[in-house]
Design an enzyme around this catalytic site. Sequence first.
Site, PDB file in Angstrom:
ATOM      1  N   GLY A 252       0.851  -1.218   0.157  1.00  6.99           N
ATOM      2  CA  GLY A 252       0.056  -0.209  -0.111  1.00  6.99           C
ATOM      3  C   GLY A 252       0.861   1.181  -0.082  1.00  6.99           C
ATOM      4  CG  ASP A 253       3.481   4.448   1.292  1.00  9.41           C
ATOM      5  OD1 ASP A 253       4.055   4.921   0.480  1.00  9.41           O
ATOM      6  OD2 ASP A 253       2.997   4.964   2.247  1.00  9.41           O
TER       7      ASP A 253
END
Length: 470
Positions: A252-253
């Site tokens: 997610g990053d």
Amino acid sequence: MKTIWVLVVLMVGVVNLRGAECRKAKKRVENTLEYSAISCRAHSASITDYGGIGDGKTSNTKAFREAISHLSRYEADGGAQLFVPPGQWLTGSFNLTSHFTLFLHKDAVLLASQEISEWAVIAPLPSYGHGRDTAGGRYISLIFGTNLTDVVVTGENGTIDGQGALWWQQFHKKKLKYTRPYLIEIMHSDNIQISNLTFLNSPSWNVHPVYSSNIIIQGITILAPVTSPNTDGINPDSCTNTKIEDTYIVSGDDCIAVKSGWDEYGISYGMPTKQLIIRRLTCISPYSAAIALGSEMSGGIEDVRAEDITAINTESGVRIKTGVGRGGYVKDIYVKGMNLHTMKWVFWMTGNYGSHADSHYDPKALPVIQGINYRDITAENVSMAARLEGISGDPFTGICISNATIGLAKKAKKVPWTCTDIAGVTSGVLPKPCSSLPDQGPEKVGMCSFPTDNLPIDDVEIKKCSYRMG
Ligand SMILES: *[C@@H]1O[C@H](CO)[C@@H](O)[C@H](O)[C@H]1NC(C)=O
Ligand SMILES: *[C@@H]1O[C@H](CO)[C@@H](O)[C@H](O)[C@H]1NC(C)=O
Ligand SMILES: *[C@@H]1O[C@H](CO)[C@@H](O)[C@H](O)[C@H]1NC(C)=O
Ligand SMILES: *[C@@H]1O[C@H](CO)[C@@H](O)[C@H](O)[C@H]1NC(C)=O
Ligand SMILES: *[C@@H]1O[C@H](CO)[C@@H](O)[C@H](O)[C@H]1NC(C)=O
Ligand SMILES: *[C@@H]1O[C@H](CO)[C@@H](O)[C@H](O)[C@H]1NC(C)=O
């Protein structure tokens, strides 16, 4: 006649003996796990020797702490390896020791404790001054080590599961008292190997070597939902001589986020990340970059060599993030061979990245961004080739892009490049770059440099080690 019989008996005996030896040897091989590491160990133990129970319910925090504390006695006597057999091993945080190997069987899963009260709180990193989620301290990482030398965390693709959903919820509800833990953090250490493991659902960042040197990270799979908050893959932070190879990350990053401290804290700590190799990375992260440099880069980032990068659905390929107040530098960055599919921007540089540790940052601390080299790039289904935004009065210079073919998406932006406060050159780049990156002609297509010398981390000898199951 007699002599013949004696011979036959002798021969049968020899054959039998051979057979027995063969069976014995085979059994020994079946019970031995072999692996590659920077050091092998003289002493071995299994977590079950310390009362560990791999039923997914019993806490093994005490077993891990006792095991490692006991095995630390062998630091000066050939070192020790701790084996984690098949099973689900629920545990709170534990600390590593020097001359030590943690080895996970392929069917071993470490499950991070869901009791937030079990997680000790430690001081913020000195180069950050603050936690990342809250101003105060931070929860210690699941696997933590500081001031160590010669540490190996490896396996046959065994799993470390952070069970992060609980932490993500607390983060979204703004209920966290301290900054979320990472899965593994190694501080102030030297000669580190983290390899052949799968990291699942980290509460936040996954692998964080900081203030360390001579680090090999290889054969790692990192998986987290693409919407999970701040689940960066690997964050080399104020580290020297690091190699990250053969890594597959869905998160997610940013898949790899290179860092070196935050604003005035990072400037005064003054420890750069340098001599970093990234090879054969595959990244899926629709809201972030395959490789990010910053935004915390106040101690400086230099000599980064990235090669054979595949990104399938990311926001950008390589992103440089910085802002006024950061100080520091990002220089001598070399990227060669990127194969990219589906993204907003292949190249992204941001000089207006806001987030500050506090309001005491120095508005005169301008970052220096210089010597950024990209070559041999193919991309498909891209919305914009590049968005390059330097800082007014502090342009990003020495940008070189050559041999890049960027296929735009059906619904691409009308203008494929936007460039402000930047300077550099290009050759063999399609679509046609902005005027601040003038084309040097097709004969210069190989012009953006990529170092040909070896970094010392490539010369580290890897040994064949083994663990004999009891
Ligand atoms: C990781 O595993 C692969 C294949 O299973 C092996 O070739 C490699 O040596 C291992 N690397 C490390 C550093 O453990
Ligand atoms: C692990 O190390 C940290 C930092 O030195 C320390 O605060 C913590 O108490 C240690 N944890 C254990 C279980 O020894
Ligand atoms: C760990 O190393 C750092 C940097 O060298 C040093 O400042 C710190 O005091 C050391 N901590 C311990 C517990 O030895
Ligand atoms: C390791 O395990 C993960 C998760 O199950 C899997 O996706 C990956 O392909 C495995 N890697 C290797 C080298 O076997
Ligand atoms: C250009 O890049 C491609 C990969 O995208 C590579 O195969 C080719 O060899 C490069 N050409 C030159 C002249 O370097
Ligand atoms: C191209 O990118 C868009 C998003 O910009 C995506 O919806 C679409 O599925 C992609 N197409 C292909 C062929 O990958």
